[in-house]
Motif scaffolding. Structure first.
Motif, PDB file in Angstrom:
ATOM      1  N   ALA A   1      10.715  71.734  13.593  1.00  0.00           N
ATOM      2  CA  ALA A   1       9.587  72.326  12.878  1.00  0.00           C
ATOM      3  C   ALA A   1      10.098  73.386  11.911  1.00  0.00           C
ATOM      4  O   ALA A   1      10.999  74.171  12.237  1.00  0.00           O
ATOM      5  N   ASN A   2       9.509  73.420  10.693  1.00  0.00           N
ATOM      6  CA  ASN A   2       9.870  74.392   9.650  1.00  0.00           C
ATOM      7  C   ASN A   2      11.332  74.276   9.206  1.00  0.00           C
ATOM      8  O   ASN A   2      11.840  75.168   8.512  1.00  0.00           O
ATOM      9  N   PHE A   3      11.993  73.182   9.609  1.00  0.00           N
ATOM     10  CA  PHE A   3      13.405  73.057   9.249  1.00  0.00           C
ATOM     11  C   PHE A   3      13.597  72.912   7.738  1.00  0.00           C
ATOM     12  O   PHE A   3      14.529  73.458   7.157  1.00  0.00           O
ATOM     13  N   GLY A   4      12.680  72.188   7.061  1.00  0.00           N
ATOM     14  CA  GLY A   4      12.804  71.969   5.625  1.00  0.00           C
ATOM     15  C   GLY A   4      12.833  73.259   4.842  1.00  0.00           C
ATOM     16  O   GLY A   4      13.647  73.439   3.940  1.00  0.00           O
ATOM     17  N   ARG A   5      11.956  74.217   5.173  1.00  0.00           N
ATOM     18  CA  ARG A   5      11.908  75.482   4.435  1.00  0.00           C
ATOM     19  C   ARG A   5      13.175  76.294   4.664  1.00  0.00           C
ATOM     20  O   ARG A   5      13.774  76.836   3.730  1.00  0.00           O
ATOM     21  N   ILE A   6      13.595  76.375   5.945  1.00  0.00           N
ATOM     22  CA  ILE A   6      14.805  77.139   6.270  1.00  0.00           C
ATOM     23  C   ILE A   6      16.040  76.515   5.614  1.00  0.00           C
ATOM     24  O   ILE A   6      16.883  77.197   5.028  1.00  0.00           O
ATOM     25  N   ALA A   7      16.136  75.192   5.701  1.00  0.00           N
ATOM     26  CA  ALA A   7      17.282  74.485   5.127  1.00  0.00           C
ATOM     27  C   ALA A   7      17.335  74.630   3.616  1.00  0.00           C
ATOM     28  O   ALA A   7      18.401  74.766   3.014  1.00  0.00           O
ATOM     29  N   ALA A   8      16.168  74.615   2.973  1.00  0.00           N
ATOM     30  CA  ALA A   8      16.126  74.748   1.523  1.00  0.00           C
ATOM     31  C   ALA A   8      16.650  76.099   1.091  1.00  0.00           C
ATOM     32  O   ALA A   8      17.371  76.229   0.087  1.00  0.00           O
ATOM     33  N   GLN A   9      16.282  77.158   1.839  1.00  0.00           N
ATOM     34  CA  GLN A   9      16.772  78.496   1.532  1.00  0.00           C
ATOM     35  C   GLN A   9      18.295  78.569   1.662  1.00  0.00           C
ATOM     36  O   GLN A   9      18.976  79.128   0.813  1.00  0.00           O
ATOM     37  N   LEU A  10      18.802  77.974   2.736  1.00  0.00           N
ATOM     38  CA  LEU A  10      20.250  77.948   2.925  1.00  0.00           C
ATOM     39  C   LEU A  10      20.936  77.182   1.802  1.00  0.00           C
ATOM     40  O   LEU A  10      21.997  77.583   1.299  1.00  0.00           O
ATOM     41  N   ALA A  11      20.323  76.067   1.394  1.00  0.00           N
ATOM     42  CA  ALA A  11      20.913  75.235   0.344  1.00  0.00           C
ATOM     43  C   ALA A  11      20.978  75.977  -0.982  1.00  0.00           C
ATOM     44  O   ALA A  11      21.972  75.915  -1.705  1.00  0.00           O
ATOM     45  N   LYS A  12      19.884  76.698  -1.313  1.00  0.00           N
ATOM     46  CA  LYS A  12      19.860  77.463  -2.564  1.00  0.00           C
ATOM     47  C   LYS A  12      20.945  78.531  -2.563  1.00  0.00           C
ATOM     48  O   LYS A  12      21.643  78.727  -3.555  1.00  0.00           O
ATOM     49  N   GLN A  13      21.084  79.229  -1.453  1.00  0.00           N
ATOM     50  CA  GLN A  13      22.116  80.250  -1.349  1.00  0.00           C
ATOM     51  C   GLN A  13      23.507  79.648  -1.504  1.00  0.00           C
ATOM     52  O   GLN A  13      24.376  80.206  -2.186  1.00  0.00           O
ATOM     53  N   HIS A  14      23.676  78.508  -0.863  1.00  0.00           N
ATOM     54  CA  HIS A  14      24.987  77.844  -0.922  1.00  0.00           C
ATOM     55  C   HIS A  14      25.317  77.427  -2.350  1.00  0.00           C
ATOM     56  O   HIS A  14      26.451  77.594  -2.820  1.00  0.00           O
ATOM     57  N   ILE A  15      24.348  76.891  -3.070  1.00  0.00           N
ATOM     58  CA  ILE A  15      24.577  76.461  -4.446  1.00  0.00           C
ATOM     59  C   ILE A  15      24.932  77.663  -5.313  1.00  0.00           C
ATOM     60  O   ILE A  15      25.886  77.636  -6.101  1.00  0.00           O
ATOM     61  N   LEU A  16      24.168  78.754  -5.187  1.00  0.00           N
ATOM     62  CA  LEU A  16      24.412  79.943  -5.988  1.00  0.00           C
ATOM     63  C   LEU A  16      25.794  80.531  -5.719  1.00  0.00           C
ATOM     64  O   LEU A  16      26.473  81.019  -6.627  1.00  0.00           O
ATOM     65  N   GLN A  17      26.199  80.483  -4.462  1.00  0.00           N
ATOM     66  CA  GLN A  17      27.498  81.038  -4.090  1.00  0.00           C
ATOM     67  C   GLN A  17      28.662  80.148  -4.530  1.00  0.00           C
ATOM     68  O   GLN A  17      29.773  80.638  -4.746  1.00  0.00           O
ATOM     69  N   ASN A  18      28.414  78.868  -4.672  1.00  0.00           N
ATOM     70  CA  ASN A  18      29.515  77.924  -4.917  1.00  0.00           C
ATOM     71  C   ASN A  18      29.398  77.179  -6.238  1.00  0.00           C
ATOM     72  O   ASN A  18      30.107  76.189  -6.440  1.00  0.00           O
TER      73      ASN A  18
END
Length: 428
Positions: free
Chosen positions: A100-117
């Protein structure tokens, strides 16, 4: 549906020209790591991101069993039949395990990862694009200098023209537009580096390939090249078609093809030479326009000795030995260039030779020949022009004059030298 991730993907796809597939691949790596923490050690866990909506789902391949012992690896038969009615025990079934709510949490992590890399992603894309372009010529704009290295802007990325790959006679200014040869692409600790060169021999070869269609279609072949960047290049060419002149093809109509290349090389001299399997011909062609008298070849030592006249020696060697050095490099043979030795005979040597020549005439002794030469009669022709009275005036030959002249006339007839009236001794 997850719409938070899509604007990020669209921005980098549009502004950075990073393919969406590449972005999704990077995002999936991050989300998979997050899913393993959220879901637990599920069997063969994978995540899926919808390329248009950005929906994120997690899946695991579970084994159908009658009674579940490990929820991370197994699924009960009853639950499995709700997904696939005809499923059998022992069969593997891919089941969605998205928390549950995994999509929202994962999307935030993905955005951070893209910005960092994002810089790493850009460099990986740059490496993938340029690793297959080694050997090509690229155009760029001078952006800055790092010590003596030149940093070029190639559009999507930057490249470096190291000081050792520069031509010593060239100077660059910020904003200059230059072309260079892609020598290598290195994947270093700071990411890929595109190393360019303008001094490499292959840069000149590639320019000829671009400019001369006969080289591109392999009618004309470049057999060798030797270069001193900024000063002079020698290029050996050969035609596979007897009807095509390899030198003429490279020079072009009114010399236009080679002029274009010389202009790109900032007026570096370019000699186009006809290649030959005969080393004597090849070396002679390479040393042109110097005229060669002879060439001695030492096959065992791969060495040639070139003989020229004195006035051609400096031309053959070239300024500071450049012509000879480039010829040796082009042919792969050691080249020694020497002037022809001209022996200047001394007076005594000339007298001795004249005496020997007259003494060789039957009927004239060496002693008589020596006397004749010392009185100015050095050749057979001189004797034929003399009169008997002339010889009688020489004390040592007074009573031998007639015999000497008779011997001279006999020798002249033997040599088939025609005698004029003035060649006959006058009758007293």
């Amino acid at each position: 549906m997850n719409m938070d991730l899509m604007p990020v993907l669209e921005y980098f796809e549009r502004e950075k020209e990073i393919p969406r597939e590449r972005l999704l691949s990077v995002v999936q790596e991050t989300i998979l790591s997050a899913a393993k923490k959220a879901v637990g050690p599920a069997r063969q866990l994978r995540v899926e991101i919808h390329p248009k909506t950005g929906d994120i789902r997690a899946f695991a391949r579970l084994i159908v069993v009658q009674r579940v012992v490990s929820k991370h690896d197994q699924i009960s038969l009853a639950e499995a039949q709700r997904i696939k009615p005809d499923v059998q025990i022992g069969e593997e079934l891919e089941v969605e395990v998205t928390p549950a709510n995994f999509g929202r949490i994962a999307a935030q992590l993905a955005k951070q990862h893209i910005l960092q890399n994002i810089r790493r992603i850009e460099k990986e894309i740059m490496y993938a694009e340029f690793k297959d372009r080694v050997g090509d010529i690229v155009s760029g704009t001078v952006r800055r200098f790092e010590r003596s290295d030149v940093i070029l802007d190639l559009g999507k990325c930057q490249a470096v023209l190291p000081n050792k790959e520069r031509v010593p006679t060239e100077e660059y200014q910020i904003g200059d537009h230059i072309r260079a040869y892609v020598k290598r692409v290195e994947l270093g600790p700071q990411g890929p580096e595109i190393i360019l060169s303008r001094s490499d021999e292959r840069f000149v070869m590639k320019l000829f390939e671009y400019e001369v269609s006969e080289i591109r279609d392999h009618t004309v072949e470049i057999k060798g090249i030797a270069r001193e960047p900024g000063f002079r290049t020698k290029l050996a060419v050969h035609s596979r078609d007897e009807k095509v002149d390899p030198v003429g093809a490279c020079v072009g109509l009114r010399g236009q093809r080679v002029k274009n290349i010389v202009r790109e090389l900032n007026n570096e001299r370019v000699d186009i030479i006809r290649w030959s399997p005969d080393i004597r011909v090849f070396v002679s062609n390479a040393l042109a326009p110097a005229k060669i008298k002879s060439i001695e070849v030492d096959e065992a030592r791969k060495r040639v000795k070139v003989i020229t006249t004195e006035d051609q020696l400096s031309l053959a060697i070239g300024k500071r030995g450049q012509n000879a050095r480039l010829t040796a490099k082009l042919t792969g043979w050691e080249v020694d260039i020497e002037a022809e030795v001209t022996v200047v005979k001394g007076f005594e040597e000339k007298v001795a030779e004249a005496v020997e020549a007259l003494a060789a005439i039957p009927g004239i002794t060496r002693e008589q020949a020596d006397v004749l030469v010392h009185h100015g009669l050095t050749r057979l022709e001189d004797l034929l022009q003399a009169e008997e009275s002339d010889l009688q005036e020489i004390p040592e030959l007074a009573d031998q004059a007639a015999a000497i002249l008779e011997a001279a006339r006999a020798e002249a007839q033997r040599r088939t030298i025609p005698l004029g009236q003035d060649a006959l001794p006058k009758q007293s």
